[in-house]
Design an enzyme around this catalytic site. Sequence first.
Site, mmCIF file in Angstrom:
data_model
loop_
_atom_site.group_PDB
_atom_site.id
_atom_site.type_symbol
_atom_site.label_atom_id
_atom_site.label_comp_id
_atom_site.label_asym_id
_atom_site.label_seq_id
_atom_site.Cartn_x
_atom_site.Cartn_y
_atom_site.Cartn_z
ATOM 1 N N GLU A 307 -53.461 -3.108 56.791
ATOM 2 C CA GLU A 307 -52.718 -3.093 58.045
ATOM 3 C C GLU A 307 -53.463 -2.439 59.193
ATOM 4 O OE1 GLU A 307 -51.998 -1.489 55.203
ATOM 5 O OE2 GLU A 307 -51.188 0.512 55.537
ATOM 6 N N HIS A 331 -45.658 -8.308 55.582
ATOM 7 C CA HIS A 331 -45.903 -6.947 55.101
ATOM 8 C C HIS A 331 -46.868 -6.195 56.037
ATOM 9 C CE1 HIS A 331 -46.303 -3.882 51.845
ATOM 10 N NE2 HIS A 331 -47.443 -3.682 52.461
ATOM 11 N N GLU A 332 -47.991 -6.834 56.336
ATOM 12 C CA GLU A 332 -48.982 -6.148 57.192
ATOM 13 C C GLU A 332 -48.410 -5.915 58.585
ATOM 14 O OE1 GLU A 332 -51.031 -4.935 55.392
ATOM 15 O OE2 GLU A 332 -50.944 -6.337 53.729
ATOM 16 N N HIS A 335 -46.090 -2.945 58.788
ATOM 17 C CA HIS A 335 -46.795 -1.662 58.862
ATOM 18 C C HIS A 335 -46.964 -1.176 60.307
ATOM 19 C CE1 HIS A 335 -47.856 -0.293 54.916
ATOM 20 N NE2 HIS A 335 -48.368 -1.456 54.560
ATOM 21 N N GLU A 354 -45.391 2.680 52.274
ATOM 22 C CA GLU A 354 -45.315 1.379 51.594
ATOM 23 C C GLU A 354 -43.888 0.979 51.198
ATOM 24 O OE1 GLU A 354 -47.542 -0.638 51.733
ATOM 25 O OE2 GLU A 354 -49.430 0.458 51.931
ATOM 26 N N ASP A 409 -56.519 6.755 45.240
ATOM 27 C CA ASP A 409 -56.391 5.321 44.976
ATOM 28 C C ASP A 409 -55.459 5.074 43.788
ATOM 29 O OD1 ASP A 409 -57.912 4.440 47.090
ATOM 30 O OD2 ASP A 409 -59.786 4.414 45.958
ATOM 31 N N TYR A 417 -44.296 1.052 46.506
ATOM 32 C CA TYR A 417 -43.926 -0.191 47.198
ATOM 33 C C TYR A 417 -42.501 -0.634 46.823
ATOM 34 C CZ TYR A 417 -48.910 -0.974 48.312
ATOM 35 O OH TYR A 417 -50.188 -0.867 48.790
HETATM 36 ZN ZN LIG Z 1 -48.702 -2.047 52.625
#
Ligand SMILES: [Zn+2]
Length: 636
Positions: A307, A331-332, A335, A354, A409, A417
């Site tokens: 994003e 989704h992006e 953001h 998220e 990560d 999410y």
């Molecule tokens: Zn995302």
Amino acid sequence: MIIKYIIVAALALTIFSSCSEDNTSNTTTNPKVDQSKSIAEVATNAIQVGKDYHSFSNPESIKVTHLNLDLTVDFSKKMLIGTAHLDLQKVDQNATQLILDTRNLTINSVTAMGEKVDFGLANGDSFLGSALTIDVPAAADSVLISYQTSPKASGVQWLTPEQTAGKKHPFLFTQAQAIHARSFIPLQDSPQVRMTYEATIRTPKALLAVMSASNDPKSQRDGIYEFSMPQPIPSYLIALAVGDLHFKPMGERTGVYSEKGILDAAAAEFADTESMLIATEKAFGPYSWDRYDLLILPPSFPFGGMENPRLSFITPTVIAGDKSLVSLIAHELAHSWSGNTVTNATWRDLWLNEGFTTYLTYRIMQMVYGDERFEMESVLGRQDLQADIDSLPDKDQIMAIDLRGRDPDDVFSNIPYEKGALFLRELELKVGRENFDQFLLNYFEKFAFKSITTDQFISYLEQTLLKDHSDTLSMQRIEEWIFQPGIPEDAYVPESDAFIIVDQARDAWLEGTVQADEINSEKWVVHQWLYFLNNMPEKLSQEQLTDLDKVFALTKSKNNEIAHSWLLISVNNWYQPAFNRLHDYLTTIGRNKLVKPLYKALSQTPEGKIMAQKAFAEAKSGYHPLTVKANEVFVQ
Ligand SMILES: [Zn+2]
């Protein structure tokens, strides 16, 4: 990043996908919940709330407020070479040292007010990198750092011409989330440090540079490009791409950049981006970022999308020809409200970013494509979540995850999410959509351009929604969602009528009462195919697989998601007619969500592992470092 995963062995690093990624599978369970009174307290276990355990920097003493980059892109050396000029704000007037994050950077010099100053680069930590400590003179309000990146910078991927669609020019793109910005810029690489930025990027003349900043679609291709990002953003949203890029407008404020060969297909696939933008503004308040463009990357991009503000980076694997996978764009875009405008203060708080974004994604899809699509995608998302609940250890099923001592990560599973989204859906259902939307509008406005913690969110919730709806909401339940593993009992279960006929067809076919060619699937959409395949039993016979493949040509499917589901079934059942396609798939796509489950499945048998090793060896040079790192464990 998105980005989501399955932890392999105790120390497995699982790079999910940054922004929008997930695993798929099925089944249901409800873990027992500890009825402890102070759930939050127990779960927090001495975590210092708001402390970023993934940055060495010291914004509490001296804070970077603005960055001015001047970088030359050297494709032959695979290096970015130049300077970073950092404007400083002294929070503590007596502070004399600025601490920055770096990873594998070569620091040539540091100056302040035109004079060289002392600096020290600490030994590198395996995933945090090296602290760069700079002596800042009392009167200085900025420093200039001359540096260069390593060819192995974790946040930069260099592609040869052969690895691009056009085959003529090299390509470069960066991916900074979660803590990879420090591998290409010395800065305070923490989501709670927001800065504005400007940049001058020098490239070979034939190429175009774009950034997560003001891009001019008409800019002349002369090898020197200027950018400005006037809104303060966290470092993980700084992004650069350089290649033989072209632009095509899609709407008044939206357009697409890509290599020429896929430009028209991308613009057609994502033609609804402007409608999504308009619908989202109507429901959740004004878009704060001027233009919204898409950059379509080569297939090695490790995530679904990223994003980056004003310019989302997008995998080409969602160009399906029928807009079936465009929820990634929703989704992006979402953001731009959750994440880029209201940001998680630490990586533990990623679910604020998220979870809200995934919730908004469903809502955008409903506004633009209707209820049926909304319901189908909600069911598939719930199944993705269940797959992670079934496979992740309890501690990794907690939304406000404890990441101390771990690579951030690791946080990119479906938990932040889909569990985050399901939690918000429950709030919506309990207070009513109208009330919940008003809450969201106020929330986005109140915390705009701020980075907030889970605790700040909870106290805001307490003062607003919880206060007004104490009849239907309770703090105990909210804390259970945020601080406990699993999914609270009686959580909402999304359903879709469009899947009922798919269940019936699958059942009848499995029982042998109908053959594949008797299934009335002519009107099925991609989501129904995914649901059909993802809910197959683990074991199918060769006859059954042959029947399906003959009638539905699944091995040849051009839809990368359907192909993924089918190839996974093929590996798990050793269906050899699909293996050539499998090899092509693994060696042409680097999107981790799509390749990782296949590598993992292959690694379960000695014969499979040999196939995985062959594909990995062939594909490795074209994979992003994150995809290499996430999958090499399966081919050793
Ligand atoms: Zn995302």
